[in-house]
Design a protein around this motif. Sequence first.
Motif, PDB file in Angstrom:
ATOM      1  N   UNK A 161       0.804  -1.210   0.000  1.00  0.00           N
ATOM      2  CA  UNK A 161       0.000   0.000   0.000  1.00  0.00           C
ATOM      3  C   UNK A 161       0.841   1.265   0.000  1.00  0.00           C
ATOM      4  N   UNK A 162       0.194   2.367   0.364  1.00  0.00           N
ATOM      5  CA  UNK A 162       0.849   3.666   0.430  1.00  0.00           C
ATOM      6  C   UNK A 162       0.957   4.096   1.886  1.00  0.00           C
ATOM      7  N   UNK A 163       1.881   5.010   2.145  1.00  0.00           N
ATOM      8  CA  UNK A 163       2.013   5.588   3.476  1.00  0.00           C
ATOM      9  C   UNK A 163       1.864   7.099   3.386  1.00  0.00           C
ATOM     10  N   UNK A 164       1.537   7.721   4.533  1.00  0.00           N
ATOM     11  CA  UNK A 164       1.212   9.141   4.557  1.00  0.00           C
ATOM     12  C   UNK A 164       1.949   9.824   5.710  1.00  0.00           C
ATOM     13  N   UNK A 165       2.368  11.053   5.485  1.00  0.00           N
ATOM     14  CA  UNK A 165       3.045  11.834   6.513  1.00  0.00           C
ATOM     15  C   UNK A 165       2.060  12.109   7.652  1.00  0.00           C
ATOM     16  N   UNK A 166       2.418  11.710   8.876  1.00  0.00           N
ATOM     17  CA  UNK A 166       1.504  11.847  10.012  1.00  0.00           C
ATOM     18  C   UNK A 166       1.150  13.301  10.296  1.00  0.00           C
ATOM     19  N   UNK A 167       2.128  14.216  10.164  1.00  0.00           N
ATOM     20  CA  UNK A 167       1.857  15.640  10.422  1.00  0.00           C
ATOM     21  C   UNK A 167       0.883  16.208   9.389  1.00  0.00           C
ATOM     22  N   UNK A 168       1.022  15.768   8.146  1.00  0.00           N
ATOM     23  CA  UNK A 168       0.128  16.245   7.087  1.00  0.00           C
ATOM     24  C   UNK A 168      -1.291  15.730   7.313  1.00  0.00           C
ATOM     25  N   UNK A 169      -1.400  14.480   7.739  1.00  0.00           N
ATOM     26  CA  UNK A 169      -2.716  13.905   8.033  1.00  0.00           C
ATOM     27  C   UNK A 169      -3.374  14.650   9.189  1.00  0.00           C
ATOM     28  N   UNK A 170      -2.603  14.942  10.227  1.00  0.00           N
ATOM     29  CA  UNK A 170      -3.166  15.643  11.381  1.00  0.00           C
ATOM     30  C   UNK A 170      -3.604  17.058  11.006  1.00  0.00           C
TER      31      UNK A 170
END
Length: 411
Positions: A48-57
């Motif tokens: 799958x894909x991963x996402x920057x935690x700060x960007x998600x928050x």
Amino acid sequence: MTDQPAADHTRRLTTQEAALALGVKPATVYAYVSRGQLSSRRDPVGRGSTFDAAEVEALARRSRREAAAPAGELSVRTSLTLIEADGYWFRGVDAVELASRYAYEEVAEWLWTGEPRPGARFAAPPEALAAARRAVAALPEHSGPIDRLRVAVAAAAVTDPLRFDLSEEAVLDSARSLLPTLAGALPELGAAAGDGAPIARELWSRLTAADPEPRALEVLDMALALLADHDLAASTLAVRVAASARAHPYAAVSAGLGALEGPLHGAAGRLAHRMLVEVLERGGAAPVVAEYLRAGRRVPGLGHRLYRGEDPRAGALFGRLAVLPQAAPALGAAREVAGVMARHGLHANVDLALAVLTVSCGMRAEAGETVFAVARTAGWIAHALEEYQERPLRMRPSGQYQGPRPPQPLP
């Protein structure tokens, strides 16, 4: 951007973790990526894909703020224009800098697609242009610019059998043909532009009989780019309501033109033009401003509720106009008006800068209105494209009924 390699070591979230943090389904996370609201990269271990935690928050915080908006306050998610107290940005890029370096067509492409398209040029389909010109020519001579543009949009629409195709590719094709059609449908006042000319050059001959001096054309092109969008102004909201009902892009633009014709939205440039002419005729701003204030009228071209000081669009245009010798008198008059009103906390807005352009280049009082409408069409299309990706008919506020309670006797 999606699935880009990265060398940083920031905390990454899986799709499931990002969906949980955002309170949405995993499919919606990928929708955020496609809209440019999140970036992702492939998981080197998993599939799958991963996402920057700060960007998600950060996205989660924005979503919570929107959800907590007061009842009855309309809030619309958009990735197009951000306005703050001292500037505005198109898709995160400084709009003034963008308009200073790129042509109107290139700025329009950036708003529509988020991708650079150097040297972009638009061409009007011959059938659409001929129909629009015939329709405009049939109007009474005293018709205003918005009258002409509304008729031109309607005529162009009926020549496009694919207007009901709301796919992104089809809407972009319509947009790239509509803009030059609007400019080319207006009555000519000066030497016509050649085929494939930039929108600014095509529009110039519809605004003035004066020869198109290159530096003046650059100012007009910059004005078009600066005015391409400005978040949810009244006309843009009208466009999004129409697009929410899945009206085709021509109908959505017609909705924007209808709202723009209101005296509180599109007519300010005309009023500022006339005021500047009066200041020049009377040799100073003070007596003209005094008469406006004595009559209880608002001095046009000043103040903007979204900016603390001078409208950044006005500042950019004033800077470019300063190199035009023919603009010196009107520019001096505008600065004098702004100086007089600064003590009242009012600063120049883009309508005053447009008036300097229209007065100094021998254009009619309504020319600023024409420039505004043609320019803003690019933004309207961008907002329609966004709205077509949202849930249909979501723009449905509830009315607060104030009439008599039923049952009432039959009249």
